[in-house]
Design an enzyme around this catalytic site. Structure first.
Site, PDB file in Angstrom:
ATOM      1  N   ALA A   1       0.806  -1.223   0.000  1.00 29.90           N
ATOM      2  CA  ALA A   1       0.000   0.000   0.000  1.00 29.90           C
ATOM      3  C   ALA A   1       0.835   1.266   0.000  1.00 29.90           C
ATOM      4  O   ALA A   1       0.358   2.327  -0.377  1.00 29.90           O
ATOM      5  CB  ALA A   1      -0.929   0.002   1.218  1.00 29.90           C
ATOM      6  N   LYS A   2       2.086   1.161   0.467  1.00 30.79           N
ATOM      7  CA  LYS A   2       3.024   2.296   0.512  1.00 30.79           C
ATOM      8  C   LYS A   2       2.396   3.515   1.191  1.00 30.79           C
ATOM      9  O   LYS A   2       2.498   4.639   0.702  1.00 30.79           O
ATOM     10  CB  LYS A   2       3.526   2.642  -0.894  1.00 30.79           C
ATOM     11  CG  LYS A   2       4.232   1.466  -1.582  1.00 30.79           C
ATOM     12  CD  LYS A   2       4.688   1.811  -2.980  1.00 30.79           C
ATOM     13  CE  LYS A   2       5.366   0.623  -3.643  1.00 30.79           C
ATOM     14  NZ  LYS A   2       4.412  -0.467  -3.983  1.00 30.79           N
ATOM     15  N   ARG A   3       1.777   3.274   2.338  1.00 37.16           N
ATOM     16  CA  ARG A   3       1.178   4.357   3.097  1.00 37.16           C
ATOM     17  C   ARG A   3       2.250   5.104   3.882  1.00 37.16           C
ATOM     18  O   ARG A   3       3.386   4.657   3.998  1.00 37.16           O
ATOM     19  CB  ARG A   3       0.102   3.812   4.040  1.00 37.16           C
ATOM     20  CG  ARG A   3      -1.063   3.120   3.335  1.00 37.16           C
ATOM     21  CD  ARG A   3      -1.810   4.075   2.400  1.00 37.16           C
ATOM     22  NE  ARG A   3      -3.094   3.535   1.990  1.00 37.16           N
ATOM     23  CZ  ARG A   3      -3.387   3.087   0.790  1.00 37.16           C
ATOM     24  NH1 ARG A   3      -2.472   3.083  -0.151  1.00 37.16           N
ATOM     25  NH2 ARG A   3      -4.593   2.635   0.508  1.00 37.16           N
TER      26      ARG A   3
END
EC number: 4.1.1.23
Length: 277
Positions: free
Chosen positions: A95-97
């Site tokens: 998700a690369k949050r």
């Protein structure tokens, strides 16, 4: 799942393969598009065909979010299916949050409370308070972006601090070790930067590394293993397109299983050479 349990799965399956479920509705076989949930139907068959050779799955959220609520429903069904049928497999939300603390807290709830992922990829750019909320969950993992495989990685990740001499990705590795441990913190290191893995191992010798970029992106599995393996393997090597799109016909699952089996055989040899199995 803790580090030792993950290593035991690697030993049991003789594999450190992570299959990326980057399921593009435009690329799945035509015969599935008439089903009530084409994305889940595709994922289910891929999972059934590859689970014997894989220790992890990594759905990339963009492929599901792009389809709106129906895509998110497909994702939730996919995670539930893996958890119910293959509970030993590690499931990563790619998700690369990474946002301010209260927002990251909500992202953590979404991935760990609502969807029961084992790990989530996180961008470190906003610093410690954007990462810490994910680490409050016991038995869950943060996988921090360190050195990525894309061409644009050189725009920022190799900028050198004139005082310390460290490149930015090295600063990320060194600073973030104060945020977590080898039991809840992994790092993303692209396979196309395999020559850097030996250097990275001097900074984080005992952490697991998630390594994308093998296969379609041109990374070398042998180079990754030679430079990045540690005493508990310490690697989850991701392959997406090379496995899930091995065929676009009705035999897609069979071909995906064969592709995963081929990678597993290579990994078995590498694990034996390292004395880990």
């Amino acid at each position: 799942m803790n580090q030792q349990q993950l290593f035991e799965q690697i030993q049991k399956k003789r594999s450190f393969l992570c299959v990326g479920l980057d399921t593009d509705i435009q690329k799945i076989p035509q015969h599935l598009k008439d089903t009530s949930d084409p994305v889940f139907s595709f994922n289910k068959e891929i999972i059934d065909a590859t689970a014997g050779f894989s220790v992890a799955y990594k759905p990339n959220l963009a492929f599901y979010e792009s389809l709106g609520s129906k895509g998110m429903e497909s994702l939730e069904k996919t995670v539930r299916y893996i958890k119910s049928k293959f509970p030993e497999i590690f499931v990563i939300a790619d998700a690369k949050r990474g946002d301010i603390g209260n927002t990251s807290n909500l992202y953590a709830r979404a991935f760990f409370d609502q969807q029961d992922f084992d790990a989530v990829t996180v961008a470190p750019y906003m610093g410690e308070d954007s990462v810490k909320p994910f680490m409050t969950y016991l038995d869950k993992w943060v996988i921090l972006l360190a050195l990525t495989s894309n061409k644009g990685a050189s725009d920022f990740q190799f900028i050198e601090d004139k005082e310390s001499g460290d490149k930015l990705f090295e600063t990320v590795l060194k600073t973030s070790q104060n945020w977590g441990t080898t039991e809840n913190l992994m790092y993303v290191v692209g396979a196309t930067k395999a020559e850097k893995l030996k250097e990275i191992r001097t900074i984080v010798p005992n952490h697991f590394l998630l390594v994308p970029g093998v296969g379609a992106q041109g990374g070398s599995l042998q180079e990754v293993a030679k430079n990045g393996m540690n005493s508990k393997c310490g690697l989850l090597v991701n392959s997406s397109r090379g496995i899930i799109y091995a065929s676009s016909e009705t035999d897609f699952a069979t071909k995906a299983g064969a592709a995963a089996a081929g990678v597993q055989k290579e990994m078995e040899v590498l694990l034996k050479e390292a004395g880990l199995i």
